[in-house]
Design an enzyme around this catalytic site. Structure first.
Site, PDB file in Angstrom:
ATOM      1  N   SER A 104       0.826  -1.200   0.000  1.00  0.00           N
ATOM      2  CA  SER A 104       0.000   0.000   0.000  1.00  0.00           C
ATOM      3  C   SER A 104       0.869   1.262   0.000  1.00  0.00           C
ATOM      4  CB  SER A 104      -0.962  -0.045   1.196  1.00  0.00           C
ATOM      5  OG  SER A 104      -1.970   0.928   1.077  1.00  0.00           O
ATOM      6  N   ASP A 209      -9.843  -4.408  -5.007  1.00  0.00           N
ATOM      7  CA  ASP A 209      -9.248  -3.439  -4.087  1.00  0.00           C
ATOM      8  C   ASP A 209      -9.937  -2.095  -4.271  1.00  0.00           C
ATOM      9  OD1 ASP A 209      -7.669  -1.707  -2.601  1.00  0.00           O
ATOM     10  OD2 ASP A 209      -5.788  -2.648  -3.195  1.00  0.00           O
ATOM     11  N   HIS A 239      -8.038  -5.213  -0.422  1.00  0.00           N
ATOM     12  CA  HIS A 239      -6.789  -4.450  -0.371  1.00  0.00           C
ATOM     13  C   HIS A 239      -5.633  -5.206   0.283  1.00  0.00           C
ATOM     14  CE1 HIS A 239      -4.046  -1.159  -0.301  1.00  0.00           C
ATOM     15  NE2 HIS A 239      -4.057  -1.040   1.012  1.00  0.00           N
TER      16      HIS A 239
END
Length: 271
Positions: A104, A209, A239
């Protein structure tokens, strides 16, 4: 799997806590970068999979995150985060091959780190990385920032992941900080205009996601990819792919990629 060791270093803006999972006979080192609002304590199972594959695993809680000092999730420049990350990497020097893994926001950090320190790395793994552009930056950096906390159902198809996230006191559960969003925007601009990542790279992303949609990341990856990119989309995954219902298979793909990169052979994953 050994227990994690916590050490400290003087970071750019205060004390930084470094997590290290030592290995009695490591074949390589993995540098691990966590995502926005969270901390590396959530990655013990990831470190365990990497450790079982021969890795010593090291990474910091970024400034303003987890056990490290700083106002919560306030990052005025990702140069500071990158400097702290490099200091953590250099805390115990090694001649071992080094693999960089980032998730991320940590994937954004990893991509920029790979541009700046390519000579130090053997391979790169980007999990659901914030690359190209990111809608919170576009919508909130100069606009009204909503107070709503993260919808934990977007993390994983496993509801227990969201429940643990919501109950974790080391995770930030408040709104974005405007300086942080602007700093992310500047870092993305630097990555978009920076050199291509020529080291073997695995980009892995959940097909569902909603926090870091795959489309903008795909465009960002296209701008910095080298010739040795493996891209894998996991249909239906949300995610946090390392916390997904098929996390064991995903982590097995990561370790297979790492082993192949260390050997200089194809990983055999979809490209």
């Amino acid at each position: 799997m050994t227990d994690v060791e916590l050490t400290h270093l003087a970071g750019t803006r205060g004390d930084v806590v470094v997590h290290r999972w030592p290995h009695p006979a490591p074949t390589h080192r993995v540098l691990l970068a966590h995502g926005y609002g969270e901390h590396l304590g959530r990655y013990h199972h990831v470190a365990a999979a990497l450790h079982a594959n021969g890795a010593e695993v090291v990474g910091p809680d970024h400034l303003g995150h987890g056990r490290s000092e700083g106002e919560r999730v306030l990052v005025e420049s990702y140069d500071d985060v990158l400097a702290d990350f490099h200091a953590a990497a250099q805390q115990t020097p090694t001649d071992l091959p080094v693999v960089l893994v980032g998730h991320s926001m940590g994937g954004m950090i990893a991509a920029r780190y790979a541009q700046l320190h390519a000579a130090d790395l053997t391979a790169v793994v980007l999990s659901g990385p914030v690359l190209g552009s990111w809608y919170p930056v576009e919508e909130f950096a100069d606009g009204e920032i909503p107070d709503e906390p993260l919808d934990v159902s977007t993390l994983s198809r496993d509801p227990a992941v969201g429940e643990r996230y919501a109950a974790d006191p080391l995770i930030w559960h408040g709104p974005f900080k405007r300086p942080t969003l602007r700093a992310i925007g500047r870092c993305l601009d630097e990555i978009n205009n920076g050199p291509r990542i020529t080291k073997p790279t695995l980009w892995a992303h959940g097909g569902d996601d909603q926090l870091v949609p795959i489309g903008p990341t795909r465009a960002g990856v296209a701008r910095i990819r080298g010739e040795n990119l493996t891209a894998v989309e996991y249909p239906g995954a949300r995610h946090e792919i390392f916390n997904e219902t098929n996390a064991d298979d995903i982590l097995a793909d990561v370790t297979r990629f790492v082993t192949s990169a260390l050997r200089g052979t194809p990983a055999g994953l979809p490209r």
